[in-house]
Motif scaffolding. Structure first.
Motif, PDB file in Angstrom:
ATOM      1  N   ASP A 104       3.399  -3.113   3.802  1.00  0.00           N
ATOM      2  CA  ASP A 104       3.311  -4.272   2.921  1.00  0.00           C
ATOM      3  C   ASP A 104       2.931  -5.488   3.747  1.00  0.00           C
ATOM      4  OD1 ASP A 104       5.651  -5.175   4.185  1.00  0.00           O
ATOM      5  OD2 ASP A 104       6.916  -4.226   2.678  1.00  0.00           O
ATOM      6  N   PHE A 105       2.578  -6.578   3.068  1.00  0.00           N
ATOM      7  CA  PHE A 105       2.189  -7.801   3.768  1.00  0.00           C
ATOM      8  C   PHE A 105       2.526  -9.010   2.910  1.00  0.00           C
ATOM      9  CE2 PHE A 105      -1.616  -6.191   1.551  1.00  0.00           C
ATOM     10  CZ  PHE A 105      -1.970  -7.284   0.766  1.00  0.00           C
ATOM     11  N   ASN A 106       2.618 -10.171   3.553  1.00  0.00           N
ATOM     12  CA  ASN A 106       2.872 -11.442   2.874  1.00  0.00           C
ATOM     13  C   ASN A 106       1.936 -12.497   3.437  1.00  0.00           C
ATOM     14  OD1 ASN A 106       5.509 -11.295   1.110  1.00  0.00           O
ATOM     15  ND2 ASN A 106       5.916 -10.092   2.953  1.00  0.00           N
ATOM     16  N   THR A 107       1.426 -13.353   2.561  1.00  0.00           N
ATOM     17  CA  THR A 107       0.513 -14.405   2.986  1.00  0.00           C
ATOM     18  C   THR A 107       0.502 -15.507   1.938  1.00  0.00           C
ATOM     19  OG1 THR A 107      -1.784 -14.903   3.589  1.00  0.00           O
ATOM     20  CG2 THR A 107      -1.440 -13.223   1.898  1.00  0.00           C
ATOM     21  N   ASP A 108       0.061 -16.710   2.338  1.00  0.00           N
ATOM     22  CA  ASP A 108      -0.084 -17.798   1.369  1.00  0.00           C
ATOM     23  C   ASP A 108      -1.552 -18.083   1.071  1.00  0.00           C
ATOM     24  OD1 ASP A 108      -0.834 -18.912   3.749  1.00  0.00           O
ATOM     25  OD2 ASP A 108       0.625 -20.544   3.723  1.00  0.00           O
ATOM     26  N   ILE A 120       0.867  -1.175   0.000  1.00  0.00           N
ATOM     27  CA  ILE A 120       0.000   0.000   0.000  1.00  0.00           C
ATOM     28  C   ILE A 120       0.904   1.225   0.000  1.00  0.00           C
ATOM     29  CG2 ILE A 120      -1.819   1.263   1.199  1.00  0.00           C
ATOM     30  CD1 ILE A 120      -2.624  -1.368   2.528  1.00  0.00           C
ATOM     31  N   ARG A 121       0.614   2.154  -0.904  1.00  0.00           N
ATOM     32  CA  ARG A 121       1.388   3.386  -1.004  1.00  0.00           C
ATOM     33  C   ARG A 121       0.451   4.576  -1.153  1.00  0.00           C
ATOM     34  NH1 ARG A 121       7.052   2.795  -2.860  1.00  0.00           N
ATOM     35  NH2 ARG A 121       7.549   0.568  -2.981  1.00  0.00           N
ATOM     36  N   VAL A 181      -1.167  -6.487  -5.479  1.00  0.00           N
ATOM     37  CA  VAL A 181      -0.673  -7.766  -4.969  1.00  0.00           C
ATOM     38  C   VAL A 181       0.177  -8.434  -6.047  1.00  0.00           C
ATOM     39  CG1 VAL A 181      -1.326 -10.063  -4.124  1.00  0.00           C
ATOM     40  CG2 VAL A 181      -2.667  -8.051  -3.449  1.00  0.00           C
ATOM     41  N   ILE A 182       1.242  -9.107  -5.616  1.00  0.00           N
ATOM     42  CA  ILE A 182       2.084  -9.916  -6.499  1.00  0.00           C
ATOM     43  C   ILE A 182       2.061 -11.353  -5.996  1.00  0.00           C
ATOM     44  CG2 ILE A 182       4.439 -10.375  -7.280  1.00  0.00           C
ATOM     45  CD1 ILE A 182       5.015  -7.466  -7.204  1.00  0.00           C
ATOM     46  N   GLY A 183       1.768 -12.296  -6.884  1.00  0.00           N
ATOM     47  CA  GLY A 183       1.859 -13.715  -6.562  1.00  0.00           C
ATOM     48  C   GLY A 183       3.147 -14.281  -7.131  1.00  0.00           C
ATOM     49  N   SER A 184       3.822 -15.160  -6.386  1.00  0.00           N
ATOM     50  CA  SER A 184       5.079 -15.726  -6.877  1.00  0.00           C
ATOM     51  C   SER A 184       5.285 -17.125  -6.321  1.00  0.00           C
ATOM     52  CB  SER A 184       6.259 -14.832  -6.475  1.00  0.00           C
ATOM     53  OG  SER A 184       6.390 -14.781  -5.062  1.00  0.00           O
TER      54      SER A 184
END
Length: 382
Positions: free
Chosen positions: A314-318, A304-305, A338-341
């Motif tokens: 920022d955040f990370n999750t599965d 978020i900016r 969101v970026i998925g990798s």
């Protein structure tokens, strides 16, 4: 009413335009052969593999004081309509050697097939020691330019470099995506003297054809292990491709013994909050987006900016959602995405350079369009 004399003039003009009297009068259009002409047709390939095809190659037929020219289509095929006669037919493409087939005789209403297999440099091949080979596929908003992507000194991306490469100041209601492929290769020892660059041949079937999609250059010629980098940005999301990367130079061209299989991720689409949705300070917001599926193993990173690009969080999750509490005194307009990798070695966006045997690894990335989130001052208390 047209006069007979005028009609004869029109017919004569059309015939002259059709048969192309004089230089550069050829027609590269496929279809039925026009009356009174013959046809030369075929494809242009690379000598490194018979099932390759080269789009955009120039094909020229010269004979009897006439020259006919066309270019191969996106599948590497071409067609020339010519007057009856004997021709020298040649094919050329930058970084390849020109090939000419002489004495091609074409009769009226006859079709002659002339295929080409273009060599590179001395036309040979050589043994190359590849220490690692990495494939990164990125599905992204079409407004992004993959040439802006930032990699570290080992030609690896990370989440931060990707976010910095793809700014948030694009349309927030976009829906058009495309996919890119980035190939990195390491060599130890360095590639042979005279190495000039790399090419990428792409197919949608393991049997080909494999279409030349990139004429990359820019071999990194530092001391071992040396590396090469190449990319294409014209692929479709959610598709399996079969890839032959090659290295070429004054010595010739070299490709792997077998194709490499890569997958371009599906489009990552934001679900909630809606674009330009309004929320209040002190409220709780759950961000949601589509699941990329395709075997699982995805990690999702969000950011978020502010509208002017200043970092907020920022955040990370599965999983495919994340909940935050909106702090007080934070009213304003924000952008989020969101970026998925995921990667074949279980470490997202990591293309390692191991010692010993060659490593073949992949990383897959999908980047959403951004959305606006409008935070209002907290609701007044009655």
């Amino acid at each position: 009413m047209f006069s007979v004399k005028y009609l004869r003039f029109v017919v004569l003009f059309l015939i002259l335009a059709l048969v192309g009297l004089g230089a550069n009068g050829g027609c590269g259009c496929p279809g039925p052969t026009p009356a009174g002409l013959g046809k030369i047709t075929g494809y242009v390939a690379s000598s490194v593999l018979a099932t390759t095809r080269i789009p955009g190659a120039t094909v020229t037929a010269v004979g009897g004081g006439k020259t006919y020219t066309t270019v191969t289509d996106d599948q590497g095929n071409y067609t020339l309509f010519v007057q009856a006669g004997t021709y020298d037919v040649s094919a050329s493409k930058e970084t390849f050697n020109t090939q000419t087939q002489s004495g091609v005789t074409v009769n009226t209403d006859e079709t002659k097939t002339v295929n080409f297999s273009l060599t590179t440099g001395s036309g040979g091949t050589t043994e190359i020691s590849v220490s690692y080979l990495g494939f990164i596929t990125i599905t992204h908003p079409s407004q992004f330019d993959i040439r802006n992507i930032r990699l570290d000194k080992n030609l690896k991306p990370d989440i931060k470099s990707l976010l910095d490469s793809f700014p948030l100041n694009i349309r927030t209601d976009g829906f058009d995506y495309r996919s890119a492929l980035i190939i990195t290769a390491g060599f130890d020892p360095s590639p042979p003297l005279g190495t000039q660059g790399s090419r990428i041949y792409v197919g949608t079937s393991p049997n080909g054809p494999f279409i030349l999609k990139s004429l990359g250059s820019g071999v990194v010629t530092s001391m071992p292990p040396s590396s090469v980098f190449n990319s294409i940005d014209t692929l479709s999301p959610n598709t399996t491709y079969y890839i032959y990367p090659s290295l070429y130079g004054s010595w010739g061209e070299n490709i792997p013994e077998e194709y490499m299989e890569v997958y371009t991720p599906d489009e990552l689409v934001l679900i909630n909050p809606e674009n330009e949705e309004e929320v209040y300070e002190g409220s709780q917001v759950t961000f949601e987006w589509t699941d990329l599926y395709a075997g699982g193993g995805w990690n999702y990173s969000g950011e978020i900016r502010t509208e002017n690009g200043e970092y907020v969080l920022d955040f990370n999750t599965d999983i495919t959602s994340y909940t935050i509490d909106i702090p007080y005194e934070s009213a304003g307009t924000y952008l989020w995405r969101v970026i998925g990798s995921r990667s074949s070695n279980g470490e997202p966006l990591s293309l390692s350079r191991p010692d010993g045997e060659m490593s073949y690894e992949t990383a897959e990335i999908s980047i959403s369009y951004p959305r606006k989130l409008i935070v209002l001052e907290s609701e007044p208390v009655d």
